[in-house]
Design a protein around this motif. Structure first.
Motif: not given
Length: 164
Positions: A15, A26, A29-30, A45, A48-49, A53
């Motif tokens: 990511f 992303l 997201i992180q 999460t 979702r990432g 991606y």
């Protein structure tokens, strides 16, 4: 979803390396991941990432509501072929959803699920049991959920970046 836990550190590394519009999404997201130590929220999460991606849209699989009394839930339910609905306790508390539900062809088929990751597992079982096709807008995501072996070139590329 235990494989998800095994691949989580390597997925996070991928990511970080992703560029473009997906890379920007992303990064958000992180930030969400590092803000929580709750396993279920981290799994949600990462799911979702993974969807981002792979170039797919999270909202095609997961729809979130902030209020269990939201009248739009029943209306939205009828408009979707395959969807996970998440009802959160409050506007900022998505660590503990009130309810996670699965809808297929406009009908609620499972409710009372404890997490999005568990809902994804149940959804895969329902797809097999009911002999349904994967939605084409989430083709790669479901392919990864199924297994990271014997897949299309896009998913094989991801698999090579995630050695076992």
């Amino acid at each position: 979803m235990e494989k998800l836990d095994c691949y989580m550190p390597r997925l996070l590394s991928l990511f970080k390396k992703k560029g473009g519009a997906a890379g920007v999404k992303l990064q958000g997201i992180q930030e969400m991941l590092y803000g929580s130590n709750i396993v279920e929220k981290r799994r949600k999460t990462v799911i979702r990432g993974l969807i981002i991606y792979l170039g797919e849209n999270v909202e095609d699989l997961i729809k979130e509501y902030q209020d269990a009394e939201d009248a739009n839930i029943q209306e939205d339910l009828t408009q979707h072929v395959l969807k996970i609905f998440v009802v959160n306790k409050g506007a900022t508390d998505d660590d503990n959803p009130v309810d996670v539900e699965i809808a297929i062809e406009g009908a609620e088929v499972l409710s009372g699920i404890s997490s999005v990751a568990q809902a994804c597992t149940f959804l895969m079982g329902l797809i097999y049991a009911l002999n349904l096709s994967y939605p084409k807008e989430l083709k790669y995501t479901f392919e990864v959920f199924q297994k990271v072996e014997k897949t299309t070139s896009k998913v094989q590329s991801l698999r090579r970046k995630l050695p076992a």
